[in-house]
Design an enzyme around this catalytic site. Structure first.
Site, short mmCIF file in Angstrom:
data_model
loop_
_atom_site.label_atom_id
_atom_site.label_comp_id
_atom_site.label_asym_id
_atom_site.label_seq_id
_atom_site.Cartn_x
_atom_site.Cartn_y
_atom_site.Cartn_z
N SER A 18 16.46 -9.73 -0.73
CA SER A 18 14.67 -8.71 0.01
C SER A 18 15.81 -9.16 1.61
CB SER A 18 14.07 -10.04 -0.17
OG SER A 18 13.22 -10.06 0.99
N TYR B 227 8.37 -16.89 -0.62
CA TYR B 227 8.85 -15.31 -0.53
C TYR B 227 11.01 -15.82 -0.12
CZ TYR B 227 9.88 -10.64 -1.04
OH TYR B 227 10.04 -9.43 -1.16
P1 NAP Z 1 5.40 -4.49 -7.92
O1 NAP Z 1 5.05 -3.07 -7.63
O2 NAP Z 1 4.54 -5.64 -6.97
O3 NAP Z 1 6.00 -5.33 -8.70
C1 NAP Z 1 6.03 -6.50 -9.19
C2 NAP Z 1 6.22 -6.02 -10.92
O4 NAP Z 1 6.74 -7.41 -11.16
C3 NAP Z 1 4.76 -5.47 -10.88
O5 NAP Z 1 5.40 -5.05 -12.63
C4 NAP Z 1 4.37 -6.84 -11.62
O6 NAP Z 1 3.62 -6.79 -12.20
C5 NAP Z 1 5.97 -7.64 -12.27
N1 NAP Z 1 5.19 -9.33 -12.42
C6 NAP Z 1 5.09 -9.64 -11.98
N2 NAP Z 1 4.90 -11.26 -11.74
C7 NAP Z 1 5.51 -11.27 -13.26
C8 NAP Z 1 5.64 -12.01 -14.39
N3 NAP Z 1 5.94 -13.56 -14.45
N4 NAP Z 1 6.00 -11.65 -15.97
C9 NAP Z 1 6.33 -10.34 -15.78
N5 NAP Z 1 6.34 -8.99 -14.60
C10 NAP Z 1 6.14 -10.06 -13.87
O7 NAP Z 1 6.37 -5.06 -6.15
P2 NAP Z 1 7.84 -4.60 -6.02
O8 NAP Z 1 8.03 -3.82 -5.05
O9 NAP Z 1 8.12 -2.95 -6.85
O10 NAP Z 1 9.09 -5.23 -6.06
C11 NAP Z 1 9.84 -5.56 -6.30
C12 NAP Z 1 11.00 -6.15 -6.31
O11 NAP Z 1 11.01 -5.91 -5.54
C13 NAP Z 1 10.08 -7.52 -6.04
O12 NAP Z 1 11.19 -8.71 -7.01
C14 NAP Z 1 10.14 -7.70 -5.22
O13 NAP Z 1 10.42 -8.83 -4.45
C15 NAP Z 1 11.33 -7.11 -4.88
N6 NAP Z 1 11.27 -6.29 -3.33
C16 NAP Z 1 10.30 -5.44 -2.39
C17 NAP Z 1 10.43 -4.70 -1.30
C18 NAP Z 1 9.56 -3.62 -0.71
O14 NAP Z 1 9.64 -3.65 0.42
N7 NAP Z 1 8.32 -3.47 -1.94
C19 NAP Z 1 11.27 -5.25 -0.06
C20 NAP Z 1 12.09 -6.01 -1.38
C21 NAP Z 1 12.50 -6.68 -2.42
P3 NAP Z 1 1.88 -6.61 -12.59
O15 NAP Z 1 1.86 -5.40 -11.47
O16 NAP Z 1 1.26 -5.84 -13.52
O17 NAP Z 1 1.68 -8.10 -11.81
C1 GCO Z 2 6.82 -8.50 4.02
C2 GCO Z 2 6.95 -7.89 2.85
C3 GCO Z 2 8.42 -7.80 2.41
C4 GCO Z 2 9.49 -6.78 1.69
C5 GCO Z 2 10.97 -7.25 1.45
C6 GCO Z 2 11.12 -6.73 3.14
O1 GCO Z 2 5.46 -9.12 3.71
O2 GCO Z 2 7.70 -9.30 4.81
O3 GCO Z 2 6.41 -7.94 1.96
O4 GCO Z 2 8.81 -8.86 1.99
O5 GCO Z 2 8.46 -7.22 0.44
O6 GCO Z 2 10.81 -7.75 0.78
O7 GCO Z 2 12.89 -7.06 2.00
#
Ligand code: NAP
Ligand code: GCO
Ligand code: CA
Length: 264
Positions: A144, A157
């Site tokens: 992230s 986080y």
């Molecule tokens: P999301 O839509 O909330 O997807 C996260 C997934 O992980 C959901 O399907 C959730 O299931 C599942 N999950 C949560 N806890 C779990 C557990 N204990 N066991 C199994 N599955 C679990 O979020 P996303 O944005 O796609 O994020 C996916 C990854 O990318 C995360 O690691 C997040 O930190 C990272 N990320 C996101 C962003 C962003 O801007 N969106 C940026 C950087 C990194 P449920 O929904 O059923 O709880």
């Molecule tokens: C926040 C956001 C970020 C993104 C992502 C950035 O609250 O700042 O959720 O954490 O999800 O991880 O890379």
């Protein structure tokens, strides 16, 4: 030979019924991999399987909480029984709790660390023996911006994602001799359910202040889409990256390079 092909490979993406995980798994499937994913409950897994089918991907889904080591070990041994191996693991499952640190309950802090850092340790540990025996494997951790930067309300986080960057480097260091590569993929700000609260339209119809803030910090002047992460993930999952190890590939539209839009 197409170095980006994943034909014959078996890929597990955690938490991939939707969001970034779904896009990454679909991308690996389109590149030829057998897609396997898990999520937290049967309903979400069933919905995910349907969504993969609509995209022409025959995915195998498991209900498994990645923080439950016993269930993870069961899932990996079931995958290795049915598919013979796990070639590629993407540790994608993750949560965030946005609370000012001085108000954050310790249990909430621990929960974020548990899912975002301890679970990638647990799942990686479960797939490593098979990868070591085959002297081949790819582990990709979804890091992230918060692996590099802090901001208000995301202490747990950021601690988890900073730790995940170093776990990535340590797995790379410890298992490189088995021809296992461990890298991170570092999404910038991506439009998914996790970031919906940061983009909600205001009562007066204006953009969320954080939405405007991110646009001013991103040279690309847009939020990322999960699709933007697919090419980098296929690269890290394929033999095209066999000599890339311990690296976090940031896919952020340039945020980490940019001080931010200067005043006019
Ligand atoms: P999301 O839509 O909330 O997807 C996260 C997934 O992980 C959901 O399907 C959730 O299931 C599942 N999950 C949560 N806890 C779990 C557990 N204990 N066991 C199994 N599955 C679990 O979020 P996303 O944005 O796609 O994020 C996916 C990854 O990318 C995360 O690691 C997040 O930190 C990272 N990320 C996101 C962003 C962003 O801007 N969106 C940026 C950087 C990194 P449920 O929904 O059923 O709880
Ligand atoms: C926040 C956001 C970020 C993104 C992502 C950035 O609250 O700042 O959720 O954490 O999800 O991880 O890379
Ligand atoms: Ca090959």
């Amino acid at each position: 030979m197409n170095k980006f092909s994943l034909e014959g490979k078996v890929a597990l993406v955690t938490g991939a019924s939707s969001g970034i995980g779904f896009a990454l798994a679909k991308g690996l499937g389109d590149a030829g991999a057998q897609v396997i994913f898990n999520d937290i409950n049967q309903e979400v897994v069933d919905k995910g399987i349907e969504e993969y089918k609509k995209k022409g991907i025959e995915a195998k889904g498991y209900v498994c909480d990645v923080t439950n080591e016993e269930k993870v070990i069961e899932m990996i041994s079931s995958i290795e029984k049915e598919f013979g191996k796990v070639d590629i693991l993407i540790n994608n499952a993750g949560i965030i709790k946005r609370v000012p640190m001085h108000e954050m309950a310790s249990d909430d802090f621990r929960k974020v660390i548990d899912v975002d850092l301890t679970a990638p340790f647990i799942v990686s540990k479960a797939v490593l023996p098979g990868m070591m025996n085959r002297r081949s494997g790819k582990i990709i951790n979804v890091c992230s911006m918060m692996s590099e930067l802090g901001r208000e309300t995301v202490s747990a986080y950021a601690a988890a994602k900073g730790g995940l960057k170093m776990l990535t480097r340590n797995i790379a260091s410890e298992y490189g001799e088995y021809n296992i590569q461990c890298n991170g993929i570092g999404p910038g700000y991506i439009a998914t359910p996790m970031t919906n609260p940061l983009r909600e339209k205001q009562a007066d119809g204006s953009r969320h202040p954080f939405d405007q803030f991110i646009l001013s910090k991103t040279p690309a002047e847009r939020w990322g889409e999960a699709e933007d992460l697919v090419g980098p993930a296929v690269f890290l999952a394929s033999e095209a990256s066999d000599f890339v190890n311990g690296h976090v590939l940031y896919v952020d539209g340039g945020i980490l390079a940019y001080l931010g839009k200067q005043p006019k």
